[in-house]
Design a protein around this motif. Structure first.
Motif, PDB file in Angstrom:
ATOM      1  N   CYS A  83      89.154  34.924  29.132  1.00  0.00           N
ATOM      2  CA  CYS A  83      90.184  34.080  28.515  1.00  0.00           C
ATOM      3  C   CYS A  83      89.701  33.617  27.134  1.00  0.00           C
ATOM      4  CB  CYS A  83      90.479  32.892  29.426  1.00  0.00           C
ATOM      5  SG  CYS A  83      91.983  31.984  29.016  1.00  0.00           S
ATOM      6  N   LYS A  84      89.501  34.562  26.228  1.00  0.00           N
ATOM      7  CA  LYS A  84      88.759  34.315  25.001  1.00  0.00           C
ATOM      8  C   LYS A  84      89.449  33.346  24.053  1.00  0.00           C
ATOM      9  CE  LYS A  84      86.319  38.726  25.181  1.00  0.00           C
ATOM     10  NZ  LYS A  84      86.033  40.000  24.497  1.00  0.00           N
ATOM     11  N   VAL A  85      90.733  33.523  23.822  1.00  0.00           N
ATOM     12  CA  VAL A  85      91.428  32.669  22.857  1.00  0.00           C
ATOM     13  C   VAL A  85      91.444  31.227  23.332  1.00  0.00           C
ATOM     14  CG1 VAL A  85      93.628  32.202  21.734  1.00  0.00           C
ATOM     15  CG2 VAL A  85      92.832  34.554  21.979  1.00  0.00           C
ATOM     16  N   CYS A  86      91.795  31.028  24.587  1.00  0.00           N
ATOM     17  CA  CYS A  86      91.845  29.667  25.133  1.00  0.00           C
ATOM     18  C   CYS A  86      90.453  29.051  25.199  1.00  0.00           C
ATOM     19  CB  CYS A  86      92.485  29.681  26.519  1.00  0.00           C
ATOM     20  SG  CYS A  86      94.132  30.415  26.560  1.00  0.00           S
ATOM     21  N   ASN A  87      89.451  29.857  25.529  1.00  0.00           N
ATOM     22  CA  ASN A  87      88.078  29.355  25.583  1.00  0.00           C
ATOM     23  C   ASN A  87      87.616  28.851  24.223  1.00  0.00           C
ATOM     24  OD1 ASN A  87      87.828  29.992  28.290  1.00  0.00           O
ATOM     25  ND2 ASN A  87      86.789  31.930  27.933  1.00  0.00           N
ATOM     26  N   ARG A  88      88.055  29.531  23.163  1.00  0.00           N
ATOM     27  CA  ARG A  88      87.631  29.142  21.821  1.00  0.00           C
ATOM     28  C   ARG A  88      88.103  27.731  21.486  1.00  0.00           C
ATOM     29  NH1 ARG A  88      90.363  32.769  18.789  1.00  0.00           N
ATOM     30  NH2 ARG A  88      88.878  34.365  19.436  1.00  0.00           N
ATOM     31  N   GLU A  89      89.356  27.447  21.792  1.00  0.00           N
ATOM     32  CA  GLU A  89      89.901  26.121  21.503  1.00  0.00           C
ATOM     33  C   GLU A  89      89.237  25.053  22.371  1.00  0.00           C
ATOM     34  OE1 GLU A  89      91.996  25.346  19.173  1.00  0.00           O
ATOM     35  OE2 GLU A  89      92.376  27.387  18.503  1.00  0.00           O
ATOM     36  N   THR A  90      89.157  25.327  23.674  1.00  0.00           N
ATOM     37  CA  THR A  90      88.592  24.341  24.592  1.00  0.00           C
ATOM     38  C   THR A  90      87.098  24.164  24.376  1.00  0.00           C
ATOM     39  OG1 THR A  90      90.268  24.943  26.230  1.00  0.00           O
ATOM     40  CG2 THR A  90      88.363  23.719  27.027  1.00  0.00           C
ATOM     41  N   GLY A  91      86.392  25.250  24.034  1.00  0.00           N
ATOM     42  CA  GLY A  91      84.954  25.157  23.799  1.00  0.00           C
ATOM     43  C   GLY A  91      84.608  24.201  22.671  1.00  0.00           C
ATOM     44  N   ALA A  92      85.383  24.261  21.607  1.00  0.00           N
ATOM     45  CA  ALA A  92      85.153  23.356  20.483  1.00  0.00           C
ATOM     46  C   ALA A  92      85.401  21.907  20.897  1.00  0.00           C
ATOM     47  CB  ALA A  92      86.050  23.738  19.315  1.00  0.00           C
ATOM     48  N   ASP A 107      77.077  13.629  33.153  1.00  0.00           N
ATOM     49  CA  ASP A 107      76.472  14.946  33.319  1.00  0.00           C
ATOM     50  C   ASP A 107      77.557  16.013  33.203  1.00  0.00           C
ATOM     51  OD1 ASP A 107      73.907  13.861  33.822  1.00  0.00           O
ATOM     52  OD2 ASP A 107      74.449  13.531  35.925  1.00  0.00           O
ATOM     53  N   PHE A 108      77.249  17.078  32.488  1.00  0.00           N
ATOM     54  CA  PHE A 108      78.210  18.154  32.247  1.00  0.00           C
ATOM     55  C   PHE A 108      77.763  19.432  32.954  1.00  0.00           C
ATOM     56  CE2 PHE A 108      78.789  15.163  28.827  1.00  0.00           C
ATOM     57  CZ  PHE A 108      80.162  15.154  28.598  1.00  0.00           C
ATOM     58  N   TYR A 109      78.693  20.022  33.700  1.00  0.00           N
ATOM     59  CA  TYR A 109      78.416  21.243  34.454  1.00  0.00           C
ATOM     60  C   TYR A 109      79.477  22.293  34.118  1.00  0.00           C
ATOM     61  CZ  TYR A 109      75.588  17.997  37.207  1.00  0.00           C
ATOM     62  OH  TYR A 109      74.675  17.042  37.594  1.00  0.00           O
ATOM     63  N   SER A 110      79.195  23.533  34.469  1.00  0.00           N
ATOM     64  CA  SER A 110      80.166  24.613  34.260  1.00  0.00           C
ATOM     65  C   SER A 110      80.224  25.512  35.484  1.00  0.00           C
ATOM     66  CB  SER A 110      79.798  25.444  33.020  1.00  0.00           C
ATOM     67  OG  SER A 110      78.588  26.148  33.223  1.00  0.00           O
ATOM     68  N   VAL A 111      81.415  26.041  35.741  1.00  0.00           N
ATOM     69  CA  VAL A 111      81.626  27.010  36.814  1.00  0.00           C
ATOM     70  C   VAL A 111      82.398  28.182  36.226  1.00  0.00           C
ATOM     71  CG1 VAL A 111      82.780  27.496  39.000  1.00  0.00           C
ATOM     72  CG2 VAL A 111      81.599  25.318  38.678  1.00  0.00           C
ATOM     73  N   ARG A 112      81.820  29.370  36.307  1.00  0.00           N
ATOM     74  CA  ARG A 112      82.476  30.575  35.820  1.00  0.00           C
ATOM     75  C   ARG A 112      83.371  31.158  36.903  1.00  0.00           C
ATOM     76  NH1 ARG A 112      78.104  34.364  34.254  1.00  0.00           N
ATOM     77  NH2 ARG A 112      78.219  35.030  36.433  1.00  0.00           N
ATOM     78  N   ARG A 113      84.464  31.733  36.488  1.00  0.00           N
ATOM     79  CA  ARG A 113      85.388  32.341  37.445  1.00  0.00           C
ATOM     80  C   ARG A 113      84.655  33.341  38.330  1.00  0.00           C
ATOM     81  NH1 ARG A 113      90.430  36.379  36.027  1.00  0.00           N
ATOM     82  NH2 ARG A 113      91.400  36.388  38.099  1.00  0.00           N
ATOM     83  N   PRO A 114      84.808  33.236  39.658  1.00  0.00           N
ATOM     84  CA  PRO A 114      84.097  34.139  40.568  1.00  0.00           C
ATOM     85  C   PRO A 114      84.414  35.597  40.288  1.00  0.00           C
ATOM     86  CG  PRO A 114      85.060  32.303  41.779  1.00  0.00           C
ATOM     87  CD  PRO A 114      85.596  32.225  40.387  1.00  0.00           C
ATOM     88  N   GLY A 115      83.388  36.433  40.415  1.00  0.00           N
ATOM     89  CA  GLY A 115      83.576  37.867  40.226  1.00  0.00           C
ATOM     90  C   GLY A 115      83.558  38.324  38.783  1.00  0.00           C
ATOM     91  N   SER A 122      76.817  30.005  22.459  1.00  0.00           N
ATOM     92  CA  SER A 122      75.496  29.410  22.260  1.00  0.00           C
ATOM     93  C   SER A 122      75.547  27.898  22.051  1.00  0.00           C
ATOM     94  CB  SER A 122      74.801  30.071  21.065  1.00  0.00           C
ATOM     95  OG  SER A 122      75.594  29.953  19.899  1.00  0.00           O
ATOM     96  N   PHE A 123      76.617  27.407  21.407  1.00  0.00           N
ATOM     97  CA  PHE A 123      76.685  25.974  21.141  1.00  0.00           C
ATOM     98  C   PHE A 123      76.999  25.153  22.393  1.00  0.00           C
ATOM     99  CE2 PHE A 123      80.946  27.629  20.277  1.00  0.00           C
ATOM    100  CZ  PHE A 123      81.766  26.735  20.954  1.00  0.00           C
ATOM    101  N   LEU A 124      77.310  25.840  23.511  1.00  0.00           N
ATOM    102  CA  LEU A 124      77.563  25.141  24.782  1.00  0.00           C
ATOM    103  C   LEU A 124      76.526  25.477  25.853  1.00  0.00           C
ATOM    104  CD1 LEU A 124      81.439  25.437  25.312  1.00  0.00           C
ATOM    105  CD2 LEU A 124      80.145  23.373  24.775  1.00  0.00           C
TER     106      LEU A 124
END
Length: 204
Positions: A83-92, A107-115, A122-124
Motif C-alpha cells: 500500500c505504497k501511496v497511502c503508506n507514504r502519507e501516513t508514514g510522514a 511506546d510505538f509498535y508496528s504490525v505488518r500485514r500477514p503473509g 528508514s525514518f521509521l
C-alpha cells in the motif's frame, strides 16, 4: 476583367500560426503537469479515491507481555508494504507523532500485514518495535490503521489515522486521543465510516 494582378504575391493570413502554437504550448504544459503529478506521488491517490471503510472492531488484544496497567500508552501501527501511496502519507504523519510525543510515556509498535514481506522506511524503522501480530488483527478492515491502548491497558481507539486523501494533524483522530490519554482521561473505542487512502487488509 479581374483587378487582381497575378504578379502580386498573396499575403499570408495574419495570426494563422497562432492556433498551432497554442495547441503545442497547451500540450507541453499538460505533459509537464502530469509528470510533476506522478513525480510527487499524487497520481497514485486516484487508485484509492473511493475507499470507504467501516472501522468498528474493538476486539484487539495486546500480547500478554505488553498488556495490563504498565503506566504507558501503547500505539500499534498496522501497515501493508504493497500500500505504497497511502503508506507514504501516513508514514510522514507517524514520524511527526513520534517526535511530537517523544517526551511522554508512549511506546510505538508496528504490525505488518500477514503473509507479506517488506520493511518500514528508514525514518521509521528504528522508531517502532515490530510485533508478529496481535489477537483480533484478522478483523482489521484496512490499512494504514492504528490502535491505541491507555496506561491501564484499555483499548482507547482502533481505526484510521485520519479522514481524507492526505493524512495530517489537521484531520487526524490520533492526536486528540493521545492528548486525552496523557491528561488521564478515559477514552472508549468508537466505530466510524471513513473515506480516505486505505488498502484492504484481509488475506493476501
Amino acid at each position: 476583367m479581374s483587378d487582381i494582378n497575378p504578379a502580386t504575391p498573396a499575403r499570408p493570413l495574419r495570426g494563422g500560426g497562432k492556433p498551432i502554437f497554442l495547441v503545442a504550448a497547451l500540450l507541453i504544459m499538460l505533459s509537464g503537469g502530469i509528470g510533476l503529478w506522478k513525480y510527487f506521488g499524487l497520481g497514485g491517490l486516484s487508485d484509492f479515491a473511493e475507499q470507504a471503510i467501516v472501522f468498528e472492531d474493538s476486539q484487539l488484544r495486546l500480547p500478554d507481555h505488553l498488556a495490563g496497567p504498565t503506566g504507558r500508552v501503547r500505539l500499534v501501527h498496522f501497515w501493508d508494504p504493497a500500500c505504497k501511496v497511502c503508506n507514504r502519507e501516513t508514514g510522514a504523519h507517524l514520524s511527526y507523532l513520534i517526535s511530537m510525543y517523544r517526551r511522554f510515556n508512549i511506546d510505538f509498535y508496528s504490525v505488518r500485514r500477514p503473509g507479506t514481506t517488506g520493511e518500514l522506511p528508514s525514518f521509521l524503522k528504528d522508531k517502532l518495535q515490530p510485533l508478529d501480530g496481535i489477537e483480533g488483527m484478522e478483523r482489521i478492515p484496512a490499512s494504514p490503521s492504528v490502535a491505541i491502548w491507555d496506561a491501564q491497558g484499555r483499548l482507547a481507539y482502533a481505526g484510521p489515522y485520519s479522514l481524507g486523501m492526505v493524512c495530517t494533524s489537521a484531520n487526524s483522530f490520533v492526536e486528540p486521543i493521545i492528548d486525552k490519554l496523557i491528561a488521564g482521561e478515559q477514552v472508549e473505542p468508537f466505530g466510524m465510516l471513513a473515506v480516505g487512502c486505505y488498502c484492504r487488509w484481509g488475506s493476501p
